[in-house]
Design an enzyme around this catalytic site. Structure first.
Site, PDB file in Angstrom:
ATOM      1  N   ASP A 178       0.838  -1.210   0.000  1.00  0.00           N
ATOM      2  CA  ASP A 178       0.000   0.000   0.000  1.00  0.00           C
ATOM      3  C   ASP A 178       0.871   1.258   0.000  1.00  0.00           C
ATOM      4  O   ASP A 178       0.719   2.137   0.856  1.00  0.00           O
ATOM      5  CB  ASP A 178      -0.937   0.026   1.211  1.00  0.00           C
TER       6      ASP A 178
ATOM      7  N   GLU B 290     -11.199  -0.603  -4.109  1.00  0.00           N
ATOM      8  CA  GLU B 290     -10.632   0.114  -2.976  1.00  0.00           C
ATOM      9  C   GLU B 290      -9.450   0.969  -3.430  1.00  0.00           C
ATOM     10  O   GLU B 290      -9.187   1.119  -4.623  1.00  0.00           O
ATOM     11  CB  GLU B 290     -10.194  -0.868  -1.888  1.00  0.00           C
TER      12      GLU B 290
END
Length: 322
Positions: free
Chosen positions: A41, A213
């Site tokens: 991430d 997402e």
């Protein structure tokens, strides 16, 4: 929360220091990166001549993982942000994981702002918090508190926050994971906290688990470009994560892909679906409209998550490519 970040951290972080060799050049616009590039991430920025990359912390340890590089090539780990949990997190997410997820770093109004997620697996009982500093190198981070939260009664998940500055210089925050999709809210310039309504800007209503997402928005030449991640991360070489995008004249949408499909109706043109070496690329971050970072799982190193950096280009019609 649908992500299973702990799956890969528990199994693949053991290989963290086995993957320190130079990454082969896949194409001319892949950056050669070496050193400690274990990161999930990722979000990237530059302070002076130093590059900084922030990512989800190691499972069963505290904090946000931070890497630095003096040349964009060789990377090393630095002390985590939040070596000890903040006590107020448990007021909102009593059973949160010890590590914090999906930090986003941006420079605005003289400070570096990092939005981060506190959550627990399989739940949308989550929060996005904020920390900031006037110098990343100083290591002095100020706790700026709660930004937004979600509970099990909400139809969204308050994780994966991403700061974007609109064409007027006003800050906005996109966020969201699964449930009803990607959200957007305007922020106050001084507090950097929400000041208005929550907009819905992307969703996958025709996918059974609503797998979307990690939003990231950038403004370029009259358009806002929304990048998202489709499908499933955190399963090593079994991940099917991929990066998709659309664009809009207005920051609040509607966002359309190259085929004219509204991203609220499942639209999204695929930018990167990986290759034989780099599986499941996603949780992308665009920097300065000419660099894109994301993680992918290294098929040659037991599916370990690695930081990938590419030059980002734009075609004659204004669509991203690399």
């Amino acid at each position: 929360m649908k992500k299973k970040r702990s799956v890969f951290w528990k199994t693949s972080f053991l290989t963290a220091f086995l993957v320190l060799t130079l990454v082969p050049v896949v194409s001319a616009n892949f950056w050669n990166v070496s050193g400690d590039t274990m990161l999930h991430d990722p979000s990237i920025t530059k302070e002076g001549n130093t590059w900084w990359a922030f990512g989800t912390g190691e499972t069963n340890k505290n904090g946000i993982r931070v890497l630095r590089s003096d040349n964009g090539s060789n990377w090393s780990a630095t002390p985590v942000i939040f070596p000890q949990p903040l006590s107020w997190w448990r007021n909102y997410v009593p059973n949160h994981e010890t590590n914090q997820w999906a930090p986003d770093v941006n420079y605005y109004n003289g400070r570096y702002w990092v939005y981060y997620s506190v959550s627990s697996f399989g739940s949308n009982n989550s929060l996005i918090g904020l920390t900031s500093t006037n110098s990343i190198a100083s290591g002095n981070w100020r706790d700026d508190g709660l930004v937004i939260r979600s509970t099990t009664s909400d139809n969204f998940n308050a994780i994966d926050g991403d700061l974007v500055i609109d064409k007027n210089g006003d800050p906005w925050l996109s966020f969201g994971s699964y449930w009803s999709g990607i959200k957007l809210t305007k922020l106050d310039r001084n507090t950097m906290k929400p000041t208005g309504q929550i907009y819905s800007i992307a969703a996958r209503p025709n996918v059974s688990d609503h797998a979307i997402e990690a939003p990231n928005i950038t403004y370029k030449d009259g358009y806002y470009y929304l990048f998202v991640s489709f499908d499933h991360c955190c399963q090593g070489v079994n991940s099917d994560y991929k990066i998709a995008y659309g664009r809009s004249k207005n920051i609040t949408g509607p966002y359309y892909d190259k085929n004219g499909v509204n991203m609220l109706n499942g639209g999204g043109t695929i930018l990167d679906a990986g290759n034989d070496r780099w599986i499941g690329p996603g949780h992308q971050d665009v920097y300065n409209n000419n660099i894109i970072v994301r993680h992918a799982y290294d098929a040659e190193n037991n599916g370990a998550p690695r930081l990938l950096i590419n030059d980002l280009y734009w075609d004659s019609n204004g669509w991203p490519r690399y």
